[in-house]
Design a protein around this motif. Structure first.
Motif, PDB file in Angstrom:
ATOM      1  N   PHE A  33      47.710  31.472  35.975  1.00 23.55           N
ATOM      2  CA  PHE A  33      46.529  30.946  36.151  1.00 23.55           C
ATOM      3  C   PHE A  33      45.707  31.773  37.504  1.00 23.55           C
ATOM      4  CE2 PHE A  33      42.612  28.448  36.567  1.00 23.55           C
ATOM      5  CZ  PHE A  33      42.309  27.780  35.651  1.00 23.55           C
ATOM      6  N   GLY A  34      44.569  32.479  36.724  1.00 22.43           N
ATOM      7  CA  GLY A  34      43.843  33.195  37.826  1.00 22.43           C
ATOM      8  C   GLY A  34      42.462  32.631  38.259  1.00 22.43           C
ATOM      9  N   LEU A  35      42.342  32.433  39.414  1.00 23.08           N
ATOM     10  CA  LEU A  35      41.336  31.686  40.107  1.00 23.08           C
ATOM     11  C   LEU A  35      40.317  32.931  40.935  1.00 23.08           C
ATOM     12  CD1 LEU A  35      40.210  29.031  40.566  1.00 23.08           C
ATOM     13  CD2 LEU A  35      41.490  29.046  42.782  1.00 23.08           C
ATOM     14  N   ILE A  36      39.226  33.435  40.219  1.00 24.83           N
ATOM     15  CA  ILE A  36      38.708  34.420  40.726  1.00 24.83           C
ATOM     16  C   ILE A  36      37.187  33.812  40.940  1.00 24.83           C
ATOM     17  CG2 ILE A  36      39.974  36.113  39.364  1.00 24.83           C
ATOM     18  CD1 ILE A  36      37.514  36.235  37.628  1.00 24.83           C
ATOM     19  N   GLY A  37      36.510  35.035  41.935  1.00 24.37           N
ATOM     20  CA  GLY A  37      35.074  34.759  42.244  1.00 24.37           C
ATOM     21  C   GLY A  37      35.006  35.675  43.474  1.00 24.37           C
ATOM     22  N   PRO A  38      33.584  35.521  43.823  1.00 29.03           N
ATOM     23  CA  PRO A  38      33.320  36.532  45.111  1.00 29.03           C
ATOM     24  C   PRO A  38      33.743  35.740  46.256  1.00 29.03           C
ATOM     25  CG  PRO A  38      31.364  35.445  44.267  1.00 29.03           C
ATOM     26  CD  PRO A  38      32.465  35.106  43.160  1.00 29.03           C
ATOM     27  N   ASN A  39      33.896  36.507  47.354  1.00 31.81           N
ATOM     28  CA  ASN A  39      34.345  36.092  48.962  1.00 31.81           C
ATOM     29  C   ASN A  39      33.231  34.672  48.996  1.00 31.81           C
ATOM     30  OD1 ASN A  39      36.113  37.807  49.189  1.00 31.81           O
ATOM     31  ND2 ASN A  39      34.724  39.328  50.208  1.00 31.81           N
ATOM     32  N   GLY A  40      33.760  33.728  49.406  1.00 30.91           N
ATOM     33  CA  GLY A  40      33.020  32.346  49.813  1.00 30.91           C
ATOM     34  C   GLY A  40      32.916  31.513  48.559  1.00 30.91           C
ATOM     35  N   ALA A  41      33.535  31.868  47.445  1.00 30.86           N
ATOM     36  CA  ALA A  41      33.482  31.076  46.325  1.00 30.86           C
ATOM     37  C   ALA A  41      33.954  29.762  46.267  1.00 30.86           C
ATOM     38  CB  ALA A  41      33.734  31.797  45.204  1.00 30.86           C
ATOM     39  N   GLY A  42      35.021  29.490  47.383  1.00 34.44           N
ATOM     40  CA  GLY A  42      35.989  28.405  47.173  1.00 34.44           C
ATOM     41  C   GLY A  42      37.233  28.209  47.172  1.00 34.44           C
ATOM     42  N   LYS A  43      37.717  29.754  46.806  1.00 37.03           N
ATOM     43  CA  LYS A  43      39.115  30.028  46.340  1.00 37.03           C
ATOM     44  C   LYS A  43      40.126  29.555  47.205  1.00 37.03           C
ATOM     45  CE  LYS A  43      38.704  34.326  45.547  1.00 37.03           C
ATOM     46  NZ  LYS A  43      37.437  34.377  46.049  1.00 37.03           N
ATOM     47  N   THR A  44      40.075  29.991  48.437  1.00 36.73           N
ATOM     48  CA  THR A  44      40.988  29.808  49.402  1.00 36.73           C
ATOM     49  C   THR A  44      40.954  28.344  49.739  1.00 36.73           C
ATOM     50  OG1 THR A  44      41.018  31.920  50.344  1.00 36.73           O
ATOM     51  CG2 THR A  44      41.658  30.485  51.858  1.00 36.73           C
ATOM     52  N   THR A  45      39.791  27.640  49.958  1.00 38.75           N
ATOM     53  CA  THR A  45      39.718  26.142  50.127  1.00 38.75           C
ATOM     54  C   THR A  45      40.534  25.504  49.260  1.00 38.75           C
ATOM     55  OG1 THR A  45      37.604  26.720  51.473  1.00 38.75           O
ATOM     56  CG2 THR A  45      37.957  24.380  50.686  1.00 38.75           C
ATOM     57  N   THR A  46      40.313  25.835  48.136  1.00 42.02           N
ATOM     58  CA  THR A  46      40.995  25.239  46.907  1.00 42.02           C
ATOM     59  C   THR A  46      42.520  25.243  47.145  1.00 42.02           C
ATOM     60  OG1 THR A  46      39.117  25.478  45.423  1.00 42.02           O
ATOM     61  CG2 THR A  46      41.048  24.942  44.376  1.00 42.02           C
ATOM     62  N   VAL A 189      40.197  41.042  42.339  1.00 45.21           N
ATOM     63  CA  VAL A 189      40.445  42.339  41.806  1.00 45.21           C
ATOM     64  C   VAL A 189      40.548  42.101  40.204  1.00 45.21           C
ATOM     65  CG1 VAL A 189      41.860  44.092  41.618  1.00 45.21           C
ATOM     66  CG2 VAL A 189      41.708  43.142  43.953  1.00 45.21           C
ATOM     67  N   LEU A 190      39.483  42.392  39.461  1.00 44.45           N
ATOM     68  CA  LEU A 190      39.554  42.016  38.023  1.00 44.45           C
ATOM     69  C   LEU A 190      40.752  42.321  37.535  1.00 44.45           C
ATOM     70  CD1 LEU A 190      35.820  42.483  37.066  1.00 44.45           C
ATOM     71  CD2 LEU A 190      37.220  40.729  36.740  1.00 44.45           C
ATOM     72  N   SER A 191      41.155  43.642  37.685  1.00 49.05           N
ATOM     73  CA  SER A 191      42.237  44.410  36.888  1.00 49.05           C
ATOM     74  C   SER A 191      43.351  43.469  37.150  1.00 49.05           C
ATOM     75  CB  SER A 191      42.405  45.668  37.301  1.00 49.05           C
ATOM     76  OG  SER A 191      42.945  45.946  38.639  1.00 49.05           O
ATOM     77  N   GLU A 192      43.727  43.196  38.148  1.00 46.07           N
ATOM     78  CA  GLU A 192      44.809  42.333  38.647  1.00 46.07           C
ATOM     79  C   GLU A 192      45.054  41.003  37.808  1.00 46.07           C
ATOM     80  OE1 GLU A 192      45.961  42.260  42.745  1.00 46.07           O
ATOM     81  OE2 GLU A 192      45.461  40.066  42.830  1.00 46.07           O
ATOM     82  N   ILE A 193      43.799  40.429  37.430  1.00 42.99           N
ATOM     83  CA  ILE A 193      43.657  38.988  36.665  1.00 42.99           C
ATOM     84  C   ILE A 193      43.908  39.516  35.282  1.00 42.99           C
ATOM     85  CG2 ILE A 193      42.283  37.203  36.059  1.00 42.99           C
ATOM     86  CD1 ILE A 193      43.360  36.905  38.942  1.00 42.99           C
ATOM     87  N   GLN A 194      43.093  40.672  34.891  1.00 46.36           N
ATOM     88  CA  GLN A 194      43.289  40.858  33.253  1.00 46.36           C
ATOM     89  C   GLN A 194      44.532  41.333  33.018  1.00 46.36           C
ATOM     90  OE1 GLN A 194      40.307  44.122  33.730  1.00 46.36           O
ATOM     91  NE2 GLN A 194      38.936  42.813  32.546  1.00 46.36           N
ATOM     92  N   GLN A 195      45.476  41.754  33.779  1.00 47.68           N
ATOM     93  CA  GLN A 195      46.717  42.118  33.426  1.00 47.68           C
ATOM     94  C   GLN A 195      47.952  41.304  33.538  1.00 47.68           C
ATOM     95  OE1 GLN A 195      48.268  45.981  35.209  1.00 47.68           O
ATOM     96  NE2 GLN A 195      46.072  46.205  36.014  1.00 47.68           N
ATOM     97  N   ALA A 196      47.548  40.181  34.537  1.00 48.25           N
ATOM     98  CA  ALA A 196      48.670  39.213  34.620  1.00 48.25           C
ATOM     99  C   ALA A 196      48.193  37.756  34.053  1.00 48.25           C
ATOM    100  CB  ALA A 196      48.763  38.952  36.232  1.00 48.25           C
ATOM    101  N   ALA A 197      47.195  37.364  34.127  1.00 54.08           N
ATOM    102  CA  ALA A 197      46.692  35.864  33.871  1.00 54.08           C
ATOM    103  C   ALA A 197      46.605  35.734  32.270  1.00 54.08           C
ATOM    104  CB  ALA A 197      45.456  35.555  34.620  1.00 54.08           C
TER     105      ALA A 197
END
Length: 310
Positions: A33-46, A189-197
């Motif tokens: 499962f990929g969790l993506i978004g710009p810096n400050g989007a809340g990913k690390t907090t989640t 990194v979009l390519s990372e998510i596209q290849q793995a998720a």
């Protein structure tokens, strides 16, 4: 089947600032499962809430069927974690540090540490403090994968890694999924998510603005392009390119005999390339889009979406 991760109305506030708002997330077992978004989007907090590093302001969380606030060390041993800011120092050698982690995390198969280190190109004999950022990241990856945890939580895991090691990392992720492990991968990194998720959620300003499989979200639909054309008229070039449709931030400049083109293309790039082919092309670069640009262009800020729905 109970999902690997489930949150309901998850909310985290720091004073007057909201980092995560009303987050409903479900990650099925045996998936990436990929969790993506710009810096400050809340990913690390989640991710930190899921691991009970920080506590939510409100909402419910279940990780591997348990509440991380009460499950304690027994739950954490079932999880492999790479933090977004990995700080490793000391005179201890990399191999010895990993064996120490193995005593804490649970059973590690004989030779597993050495096998992972070889795949990632990590020298286990070197002191940790002498390792580069990239090699410290490799060490972090080895400690996360070595005990074959039920759940891998990886926050920006390829930071500092060269392309060959990034490729090997993606192989490790796919192998983990194939063996029944669950992977939650946070990245910009979009390519990372596209290849793995298998599935992905897009975060913006602490809220999910889009969710589904990678193909349906059109994450690669915005591309940044640059080209150099010889002996062309800048006005003619711009007019022909604009007729192709979904162009953004188009800039056409002339310097001597060379016309320079820069901008973004949304959707299919076929018409843009065919328009360029009418001229003599000196160079052409099509770059992976900046994630923040892609997310906001395709899905908009949450506030904007609320206005659009009203």
């Amino acid at each position: 089947m109970i999902p690997a991760i489930e949150t309901r109305k998850l909310h985290k506030r720091y004073g007057t600032r909201t980092a995560v708002q009303e987050l409903d997330l479900r990650v099925e077992r045996g998936t990436v499962f990929g969790l993506i978004g710009p810096n400050g989007a809340g990913k690390t907090t989640t991710l930190r809430i899921l691991l009970d590093v920080i506590r939510p302001t409100a909402g419910e969380t279940r990780v591997l069927g348990e509440d991380p606030r009460t499950a304690g060390p027994a739950l954490r041993r079932r999880i492999g974690f790479v933090p977004g800011e990995l700080r490793l120092e000391g005179r201890i050698r990399a191999g010895r540090l990993l064996r120490h982690y193995a005593d804490i995390s649970g059973p590690v198969a004989p030779g597993a540490i050495e096998h992972l280190a070889e795949r990632l190109g990590l020298d286990l004999s070197r002191p940790v403090r002498s390792l580069s950022k990239g090699n410290k990241q490799k060490l972090g990856l080895v400690q996360a994968f070595m005990h074959r945890p039920e759940l891998l939580v990886l926050d920006e895991p390829t930071s500092g890694l060269d392309p060959l090691v990034q490729r090997e990392f993606l192989s490790l992720v796919r192998e983990a999924r194939d063996s029944g492990q669950t992977v939650l991968l946070s990245s910009h990194v979009l390519s990372e998510i596209q290849q793995a998720a298998d599935s992905v959620a897009v975060l913006s300003s602490g809220a999910i603005v889009a969710e589904g499989d990678v193909a349906s979200l059109r994450l690669g639909a915005v591309r940044r392009v640059r080209a150099g054309l010889l002996s062309a008229d800048a006005i003619d070039v711009e007019a022909r390119l604009r007729r192709t449709g979904d162009l953004g931030d188009l800039e056409v400049t002339s310097a001597g005999d060379v016309v320079r083109v820069a901008g973004t293309v949304q959707g299919s790039i076929d018409a843009f390339v065919k328009a360029l082919a009418e001229f003599q092309v000196l160079d052409l670069a099509v770059e992976e889009p900046d994630l923040e640009e892609s997310v906001l262009r395709l899905y908009g800020e949450p506030a904007e979406q609320e206005v659009a729905r009203a």
